[in-house]
Design a protein around this motif. Sequence first.
Motif: not given
Length: 128
Positions: A61-73, A81-86, A88-93
């Motif tokens: 049920r996750a979805s990955f949108d690079p513009s929102r999820h590639l770098v985020r808080r 701080p803003e961090l890259g998806i790799f 951090q723990r996040a479902k949208d990968r």
Amino acid sequence: MTAPDSISLRPIGYVRSPVTEPVDEGWGSVESTVVIEPAYRHGLRGLEGFSHVLIVTFLDRASFDPSRHLVRRPRGLAEMPELGIFAQRAKDRPNPLGITAVPLLGVDATGVPVCGLDAIDGTPVLDL
């Protein structure tokens, strides 16, 4: 060697959990069960001798949108701080895989009761 364009995986079971909606925290005390498909249940033999189990899930049920999820808080917190998806723990990968080590509460005829698995009810399990 050329990487394949796609990879085919089959669930070995599904998560049964009281949590039915995605949440970002509070998983530590959640007790759930990985219900194993009958064809794979013999593969549980000997697992009861371990204290923890590593569970690989497909976050269907996750979805990955690079513009929102590639770098985020992390957790959307302004003070983080803003961090890259790799980092951090996040479902949208890019590939919606969940990998979690959890305490094993036992092994029964149909599956594996665990504590702290960050997967909602019905999540496909790919491997233990």
